[in-house]
Design a protein around this motif. Sequence first.
Motif, PDB file in Angstrom:
ATOM      1  N   THR A  56      44.026  49.220  49.511  1.00 39.65           N
ATOM      2  CA  THR A  56      44.737  49.713  48.153  1.00 39.65           C
ATOM      3  C   THR A  56      43.619  49.970  47.160  1.00 39.65           C
ATOM      4  OG1 THR A  56      44.780  47.396  47.164  1.00 39.65           O
ATOM      5  CG2 THR A  56      46.680  48.013  48.777  1.00 39.65           C
ATOM      6  N   ILE A  57      43.911  50.661  46.144  1.00 38.63           N
ATOM      7  CA  ILE A  57      43.123  51.098  45.141  1.00 38.63           C
ATOM      8  C   ILE A  57      43.045  49.800  44.324  1.00 38.63           C
ATOM      9  CG2 ILE A  57      43.152  52.347  42.848  1.00 38.63           C
ATOM     10  CD1 ILE A  57      44.327  54.881  44.479  1.00 38.63           C
ATOM     11  N   ALA A  58      43.980  49.018  44.072  1.00 37.63           N
ATOM     12  CA  ALA A  58      43.694  47.662  43.291  1.00 37.63           C
ATOM     13  C   ALA A  58      42.779  47.171  43.873  1.00 37.63           C
ATOM     14  CB  ALA A  58      45.043  47.046  43.506  1.00 37.63           C
ATOM     15  N   GLU A  59      42.531  46.908  45.014  1.00 35.28           N
ATOM     16  CA  GLU A  59      41.452  46.038  45.568  1.00 35.28           C
ATOM     17  C   GLU A  59      40.213  46.643  45.285  1.00 35.28           C
ATOM     18  OE1 GLU A  59      43.599  44.276  49.536  1.00 35.28           O
ATOM     19  OE2 GLU A  59      42.241  45.867  49.729  1.00 35.28           O
ATOM     20  N   CYS A  60      39.961  47.934  45.520  1.00 36.57           N
ATOM     21  CA  CYS A  60      38.946  48.565  44.987  1.00 36.57           C
ATOM     22  C   CYS A  60      38.348  48.160  43.598  1.00 36.57           C
ATOM     23  CB  CYS A  60      38.887  50.131  45.104  1.00 36.57           C
ATOM     24  SG  CYS A  60      39.189  50.582  46.810  1.00 36.57           S
ATOM     25  N   LEU A  61      39.344  48.305  42.733  1.00 34.49           N
ATOM     26  CA  LEU A  61      39.242  48.105  41.324  1.00 34.49           C
ATOM     27  C   LEU A  61      38.734  46.742  41.154  1.00 34.49           C
ATOM     28  CD1 LEU A  61      42.009  50.216  39.795  1.00 34.49           C
ATOM     29  CD2 LEU A  61      39.368  50.860  39.671  1.00 34.49           C
ATOM     30  N   GLU A  62      39.632  45.559  41.771  1.00 34.00           N
ATOM     31  CA  GLU A  62      39.654  44.346  41.458  1.00 34.00           C
ATOM     32  C   GLU A  62      38.138  43.989  41.807  1.00 34.00           C
ATOM     33  OE1 GLU A  62      43.164  42.933  43.482  1.00 34.00           O
ATOM     34  OE2 GLU A  62      44.191  42.573  41.382  1.00 34.00           O
ATOM     35  N   ALA A  63      37.377  44.625  43.102  1.00 37.56           N
ATOM     36  CA  ALA A  63      36.259  44.430  43.608  1.00 37.56           C
ATOM     37  C   ALA A  63      35.184  44.682  42.641  1.00 37.56           C
ATOM     38  CB  ALA A  63      36.072  44.773  44.945  1.00 37.56           C
ATOM     39  N   THR A 191      30.029  38.995  43.256  1.00 36.04           N
ATOM     40  CA  THR A 191      30.117  39.018  44.826  1.00 36.04           C
ATOM     41  C   THR A 191      30.865  40.146  45.036  1.00 36.04           C
ATOM     42  OG1 THR A 191      32.429  38.234  45.045  1.00 36.04           O
ATOM     43  CG2 THR A 191      30.874  36.454  44.453  1.00 36.04           C
ATOM     44  N   PRO A 192      30.867  40.691  46.233  1.00 42.07           N
ATOM     45  CA  PRO A 192      31.750  41.930  46.691  1.00 42.07           C
ATOM     46  C   PRO A 192      32.943  41.756  46.464  1.00 42.07           C
ATOM     47  CG  PRO A 192      30.212  41.093  48.363  1.00 42.07           C
ATOM     48  CD  PRO A 192      30.445  40.243  47.154  1.00 42.07           C
ATOM     49  N   ILE A 193      33.733  40.798  46.020  1.00 41.00           N
ATOM     50  CA  ILE A 193      35.166  40.790  45.790  1.00 41.00           C
ATOM     51  C   ILE A 193      35.692  40.350  44.320  1.00 41.00           C
ATOM     52  CG2 ILE A 193      35.883  40.637  48.058  1.00 41.00           C
ATOM     53  CD1 ILE A 193      36.425  37.577  47.850  1.00 41.00           C
ATOM     54  N   GLY A 194      34.676  40.656  43.531  1.00 40.60           N
ATOM     55  CA  GLY A 194      34.572  40.233  41.980  1.00 40.60           C
ATOM     56  C   GLY A 194      33.826  39.214  41.695  1.00 40.60           C
TER      57      GLY A 194
END
Length: 351
Positions: A56-63, A191-194
């Motif tokens: 999802t785009i949300a995951e990209c932005l949140e990361a 980190t890669p996820i935020g």
Amino acid sequence: MLFQRPSDDILYDALIARDPSYEGFVWVAVKTTGIFCRLTCPARKPKRENSTFYETIAECLEAGFRPCNRCRPMLKLGETDPVVTRLIDALDADPMRRWSEGDVSALGVDPSTVRRAFKRQFGMSFLEMARLRRMGKAAEVLNDGANVIDAQLDAGYESGSGFRAAIARLFGEAPVRLRGKGLLRADWIDTPIGPMIAIADTHALHILEFAERKALPAEIRRLQEASGSGIVMGRYPPIDEIEAELKAYFSGQNKGFRTRLAEHGSPFQRQVWQALRDIPAGELRTYGALASDMNRPSSTRAVAGANGANQIAIVIPCHRVLSADGGLTGYGGGLWRKRWLIEHERRMAER
């Protein structure tokens, strides 16, 4: 149940081939540039080790990744909502702007219409997206070596006093008033996820949480009350140690975590947290199974409560616990992060 998707190797092959069949289902984020793209993007393709795929785009932005200016992944192909396009254009033109509903109204657009359109297309509101864009930009500044306070100012605080007020709300007192007290230190770990925030004393790590966790302010208040200490920005050795261990973990090295942890929680909670650490990376448990592992089969609800009280994310791996039906549930850092961590550890175990 966990969403099944093609392996990252298959997705990377699709990226190299610019395969349009994944359009709208998968995006690639490039670690070296900090951007995310469509798989069909005409830009030069990244190396395999620098590519991370999100659903999802949300995951990209949140990361913490920002959208590519060439392929413009935020806009749908073929069926673009003019309201969405207009606001995305405005956001791209000034990603550091602190948007409000009043700003949206000033553009002659109904905020409720915008909210519905963005929720429908991206799973988040425009204001949430704007906040994530600011955070991603701040992470980019940090990666370039800027001071953490400067990065936070860039993320949306208009003045130094605004930042100090935010720190005061989070840590309880303005830093200048904490001189001479017994202090804990807090710092950001990217980190890669935020981003995560780590709080430690000279001997042990007290808190390691994703910065967006809603319970974080309450955890910090409880820590201050329990320890009688103030908190200031800075580092003690345990923060350096956990940062190095997290770097190895996110690079796919299953070395475990050896940073000393502070002994918080009741005896039962500590027993649950140790049981969580005993679950091997790549394996999962339900709350009921975890209770049985502890020889407390009737304590499923209490085990779930202790799981939720954990304030050392990843190291005490509460993300390895699923609901009774095998579904994702109950993760303070966000279910998308829980899924990411489970899949990451599954790949580590396979290797």
